[in-house]
Design a protein around this motif. Structure first.
Motif, short mmCIF file in Angstrom:
data_model
loop_
_atom_site.label_atom_id
_atom_site.label_comp_id
_atom_site.label_asym_id
_atom_site.label_seq_id
_atom_site.Cartn_x
_atom_site.Cartn_y
_atom_site.Cartn_z
N GLU A 44 -39.78 9.17 -28.80
CA GLU A 44 -38.60 10.02 -28.64
C GLU A 44 -38.22 10.17 -27.16
N GLU A 45 -39.23 10.40 -26.31
CA GLU A 45 -38.97 10.54 -24.87
C GLU A 45 -38.42 9.26 -24.27
N THR A 48 -34.76 9.06 -24.33
CA THR A 48 -33.95 10.08 -23.66
C THR A 48 -34.18 10.19 -22.15
#
Length: 147
Positions: A44-45, A48
């Motif tokens: 997820e990181e 982003t």
């Protein structure tokens, strides 16, 4: 105190940096390594985090083994000055034709052939930034992105 074997991929976790100077690290090959980044970030990181988002001044100097700053072009929305000195193996800059707004790019690598050895993301990037590279003397040129 920096040890030459240290990995600089931790810079992914410093999103608020406004100025960065990396100097005289003889063993550094990558500023942010893709292989090491996947071990630091969650999936997820990874989708982003955009490194150097707030960076305004960036200088790399005296890194004879440096090959990569980042594996894909970065937007550098606030970057005003990007200086490269004596990094003869750095062939691919983390720039594309949309990087930054108005960047004062200074490249001084001391080798006559360096201009011809840079690997550009595309022709538009080459046209925008090539004039900023002068291997014989410190040369500064400002380039602006126009939409």
């Amino acid at each position: 105190m920096y040890r030459e074997s240290w990995c600089l991929t931790w810079l992914l976790l410093a999103p608020n940096l406004k100025a960065l100077e990396i100097d005289s690290l003889n063993q550094v090959e990558d500023i942010i390594s893709k292989e090491k980044a996947v071990n630091i970030l969650t999936e997820e990181e990874a989708g982003t985090i955009i490194p150097f988002w707030k960076l305004e001044f960036f200088q790399v100097c005296g890194l004879p083994k440096l090959k990569s700053i980042y594996w894909i072009p970065l937007p550098f929305p606030r970057l005003r000055e990007f200086s490269i000195y004596n990094c003869p193996n750095l062939r691919k800059l983390p720039l594309d034709s949309r990087s930054g707004g108005s960047i004062d790019l200074a490249v001084h690598n001391g080798e006559q052939y360096y201009r011809d050895e840079v690997e550009w993301e595309d022709e538009a990037t080459k046209e925008r930034f090539l004039r900023c590279i002068n291997p014989n003397s410190l040369y500064r040129a400002t380039t602006s992105f126009q939409n």
